[in-house]
Motif scaffolding. Structure first.
Motif, PDB file in Angstrom:
ATOM      1  N   UNK A   3       1.493   2.507 -13.242  1.00 55.81           N
ATOM      2  CA  UNK A   3       1.372   1.485 -14.475  1.00 55.81           C
ATOM      3  C   UNK A   3       2.478   0.281 -14.234  1.00 55.81           C
ATOM      4  N   UNK A   4       3.560   0.874 -14.221  1.00 57.26           N
ATOM      5  CA  UNK A   4       4.840  -0.128 -14.293  1.00 57.26           C
ATOM      6  C   UNK A   4       5.011  -0.868 -12.597  1.00 57.26           C
ATOM      7  N   UNK A   5       4.643  -0.244 -11.827  1.00 54.43           N
ATOM      8  CA  UNK A   5       4.603  -0.985 -10.501  1.00 54.43           C
ATOM      9  C   UNK A   5       6.071  -0.863  -9.972  1.00 54.43           C
ATOM     10  N   UNK A   6       6.820  -0.148 -10.542  1.00 54.21           N
ATOM     11  CA  UNK A   6       8.442  -0.218 -10.283  1.00 54.21           C
ATOM     12  C   UNK A   6       8.636   0.100  -8.627  1.00 54.21           C
ATOM     13  N   UNK A   7       8.037   1.167  -8.327  1.00 54.73           N
ATOM     14  CA  UNK A   7       8.005   1.980  -6.887  1.00 54.73           C
ATOM     15  C   UNK A   7       7.662   0.823  -5.832  1.00 54.73           C
ATOM     16  N   UNK A   8       6.632   0.268  -6.263  1.00 52.18           N
ATOM     17  CA  UNK A   8       6.144  -0.788  -5.068  1.00 52.18           C
ATOM     18  C   UNK A   8       7.165  -1.975  -5.005  1.00 52.18           C
ATOM     19  N   UNK A   9       7.469  -2.352  -6.061  1.00 54.08           N
ATOM     20  CA  UNK A   9       8.637  -3.515  -6.276  1.00 54.08           C
ATOM     21  C   UNK A   9       9.748  -3.076  -5.403  1.00 54.08           C
ATOM     22  N   UNK A  10      10.385  -1.891  -5.706  1.00 50.17           N
ATOM     23  CA  UNK A  10      11.567  -1.529  -4.746  1.00 50.17           C
ATOM     24  C   UNK A  10      11.507  -1.316  -3.370  1.00 50.17           C
ATOM     25  N   UNK A  11      10.346  -0.715  -3.014  1.00 54.13           N
ATOM     26  CA  UNK A  11      10.071  -0.450  -1.724  1.00 54.13           C
ATOM     27  C   UNK A  11       9.845  -1.717  -0.951  1.00 54.13           C
ATOM     28  N   UNK A  12       9.096  -2.736  -1.488  1.00 52.50           N
ATOM     29  CA  UNK A  12       8.912  -3.811  -0.713  1.00 52.50           C
ATOM     30  C   UNK A  12       9.994  -4.727  -0.776  1.00 52.50           C
ATOM     31  N   UNK A  13      10.905  -4.695  -1.913  1.00 52.21           N
ATOM     32  CA  UNK A  13      12.235  -5.561  -1.893  1.00 52.21           C
ATOM     33  C   UNK A  13      13.166  -5.156  -0.980  1.00 52.21           C
ATOM     34  N   UNK A  14      13.240  -3.829  -0.763  1.00 50.33           N
ATOM     35  CA  UNK A  14      14.294  -3.153   0.185  1.00 50.33           C
ATOM     36  C   UNK A  14      13.918  -3.023   1.585  1.00 50.33           C
ATOM     37  N   UNK A  15      12.718  -3.360   1.860  1.00 48.33           N
ATOM     38  CA  UNK A  15      12.193  -3.260   3.287  1.00 48.33           C
ATOM     39  C   UNK A  15      12.640  -3.711   4.261  1.00 48.33           C
ATOM     40  N   UNK A  16      13.376  -5.150   3.950  1.00 46.13           N
ATOM     41  CA  UNK A  16      14.188  -5.620   5.168  1.00 46.13           C
ATOM     42  C   UNK A  16      15.697  -5.235   5.222  1.00 46.13           C
TER      43      UNK A  16
ATOM     44  N   UNK B 285       0.999   9.666  -6.127  1.00 46.71           N
ATOM     45  CA  UNK B 285       1.408   8.644  -5.002  1.00 46.71           C
ATOM     46  C   UNK B 285       0.288   7.977  -4.383  1.00 46.71           C
ATOM     47  N   UNK B 286      -0.749   8.023  -5.194  1.00 49.21           N
ATOM     48  CA  UNK B 286      -2.046   7.201  -4.507  1.00 49.21           C
ATOM     49  C   UNK B 286      -1.895   5.663  -4.534  1.00 49.21           C
ATOM     50  N   UNK B 287      -1.076   5.346  -5.444  1.00 43.30           N
ATOM     51  CA  UNK B 287      -1.022   3.972  -5.323  1.00 43.30           C
ATOM     52  C   UNK B 287       0.101   3.419  -4.328  1.00 43.30           C
ATOM     53  N   UNK B 288       0.723   4.320  -3.701  1.00 44.93           N
ATOM     54  CA  UNK B 288       1.692   3.931  -2.781  1.00 44.93           C
ATOM     55  C   UNK B 288       1.619   4.172  -1.260  1.00 44.93           C
ATOM     56  N   UNK B 289       0.423   5.083  -1.075  1.00 47.28           N
ATOM     57  CA  UNK B 289       0.261   5.206   0.343  1.00 47.28           C
ATOM     58  C   UNK B 289      -0.348   4.080   1.147  1.00 47.28           C
ATOM     59  N   UNK B 290      -0.757   3.233   0.702  1.00 49.07           N
ATOM     60  CA  UNK B 290      -1.305   1.822   1.295  1.00 49.07           C
ATOM     61  C   UNK B 290      -0.270   0.582   1.582  1.00 49.07           C
ATOM     62  N   UNK B 291       0.797   0.998   0.873  1.00 47.60           N
ATOM     63  CA  UNK B 291       1.913  -0.002   1.282  1.00 47.60           C
ATOM     64  C   UNK B 291       2.284  -0.193   2.526  1.00 47.60           C
ATOM     65  N   UNK B 292       2.176  -1.464   2.895  1.00 46.93           N
ATOM     66  CA  UNK B 292       2.465  -1.674   4.593  1.00 46.93           C
ATOM     67  C   UNK B 292       3.914  -1.870   4.871  1.00 46.93           C
ATOM     68  N   UNK B 293       4.642  -2.523   3.971  1.00 46.24           N
ATOM     69  CA  UNK B 293       6.101  -3.202   4.243  1.00 46.24           C
ATOM     70  C   UNK B 293       6.973  -2.120   3.415  1.00 46.24           C
ATOM     71  N   UNK B 294       7.053  -0.816   4.068  1.00 45.77           N
ATOM     72  CA  UNK B 294       7.556   0.165   3.289  1.00 45.77           C
ATOM     73  C   UNK B 294       9.077   0.356   3.617  1.00 45.77           C
ATOM     74  N   UNK B 295       9.583  -0.027   4.972  1.00 45.08           N
ATOM     75  CA  UNK B 295      10.838  -0.030   5.279  1.00 45.08           C
ATOM     76  C   UNK B 295      11.468   1.304   5.482  1.00 45.08           C
ATOM     77  N   UNK B 296      12.339   1.795   4.792  1.00 47.08           N
ATOM     78  CA  UNK B 296      12.875   3.198   5.102  1.00 47.08           C
ATOM     79  C   UNK B 296      12.870   3.895   3.679  1.00 47.08           C
TER      80      UNK B 296
END
Length: 372
Positions: free
Chosen positions: A152-165, A180-191
């Motif tokens: 709902x919040x989208x915080x995980x995706x926001x942090x993952x993509x922001x920190x990826x570089x 974790x279903x909403x996170x598995x397809x994120x492509x730009x996941x960094x570390x």
């Protein structure tokens, strides 16, 4: 497993009606109350308390007025890993008997911060001001469960993509869920690291009410690793009881059957411990619990703990069990003294800075040697 459907009321600031986090929660059509200021918020909360609502059933949406980013406070006199925290929420959906938040947070409700996009500025500032030679572990799961509302919040995706570089930053999202279903397809996941608090099935059933089962957590960890994430496991708090050794060994064996060891970056170990105020708080919320009836003694930090030789035995056996499967993850103790580090690992850390440096060096050498 408890989900957002457990919520029975949402309390939000009427001035934030256009905020994206507020809008997402209000769209769930859960009954809500609005407030105009802190005094009005307190009045609304008091109404819900008098009406008999449980603290876990009320979500309070509020702006965070402090610093989102901080160093884990650790424990006095102990060697700590210098983990960095991002404050996104206080309290949790789940009813874990041994959770230290039972005494640490004396406010009512689950408080979800709404100005979470400001976190990105603090994260960027930290990254720009600190050494590129050090690997920094930064997570949201210290005062809440990182993923309980994350779809709902989208915080995980926001942090993952922001920190990826940020090649030397590892965002860790720690959970007792399988959400974790909403996170598995994120492509730009960094570390990014998806992490699970682990315990035996016996302890999960008895002490972690509302959380995902052991099998659900293991399956989610497998899915995360298969999707390309790093994963981590936290065995904390570990409990001693007849059969503990066999049951914890079974958990470790099962995890490494399910999850590719190449993707497991760290594993923490910590025995059950509690501050003096925790005992009364736990007995009020869980009158039938017997955890605080165990024979425990005050440590140098004032917390009640198993005797040192008991903890040494638990840690040594867990370390051997893990290392029978893999030597890749960094195994570490949570809030223990120099002597146990020396006795269990043969490492002589004079302070927490040395542990952090060793931790960083291990991650770089084992996992990042070709990329950082």
């Amino acid at each position: 497993m408890q989900t957002v459907e457990r919520l029975r009321y949402i309390v939000y600031n009427s001035n934030d009606i256009e905020n994206e986090v507020v809008q997402k929660f209000l769209s769930l059509n859960i009954p809500s109350l609005s407030y105009t200021d802190e005094h009005d918020c307190g009045r609304q909360i008091a109404l819900l308390q008098r009406a008999g609502y449980d603290s876990k059933e009320v979500l309070i949406l509020s702006r965070f007025k402090g610093r989102f980013f901080q160093l884990c406070p650790g424990s006095n006199g102990m060697i700590c890993c210098r983990y960095r925290l991002l404050n996104t929420c206080f309290n949790c959906l789940y009813d874990c008997t041994y959770c230290y938040l039972n005494s640490y947070l004396n406010s009512f409700g689950i408080v979800q911060f709404t100005n979470v996009r400001e976190i990105l500025n603090e994260l960027s500032a930290f990254h720009s001001e600190n050494s590129g030679d050090m690997i920094y572990r930064i997570g949201t799961g210290e005062f809440t469960d990182s993923l309980m509302f994350d779809e709902i919040t989208g915080i995980g995706k926001m942090l993952i993509e922001h920190a990826a570089p940020m090649k030397n930053v590892m965002i860790e999202l720690k959970t007792k869920s399988n959400n974790i279903g909403h996170l598995v397809d994120i492509q730009n996941r960094g570390n990014a690291v998806l992490a699970w608090s682990m315990n035996t099935e016996r302890n999960i059933l008895e002490y972690e009410s509302g959380s995902a089962s052991l099998e659900e957590r293991a399956a989610a960890a497998r899915a995360a690793a298969d999707a390309g994430y790093f994963v981590a496991f936290h065995f904390d708090p570990m409990l001693r009881y007849p059969g503990w050794e066999d049951e914890y060994r079974d958990v470790v064996d099962m995890l490494f059957r399910e999850v590719n060891p190449e993707r497991v970056v760290w594993i923490s170990l910590g025995c059950f411990r509690y501050s003096p105020s925790f005992k009364d708080a736990m007995r009020r919320r869980f009158p039938g619990q017997s955890l605080t009836s165990e024979e425990m003694f005050p440590g140098t930090d004032g917390k009640m703990r198993y005797m040192k030789h008991v903890r040494r035995d638990i840690y040594s056996k867990m370390k051997m069990c893990i290392e029978s499967h893999t030597d890749r993850p960094f195994i570490y103790l949570c809030m223990e003294g120099r002597d146990l580090w020396r006795q269990v690992f043969g490492r002589r850390y004079s302070d927490s800075d040395e542990l952090e440096l060793d931790f960083s060096r291990h991650i770089r050498d084992v996992f990042f040697s070709e990329t950082v």
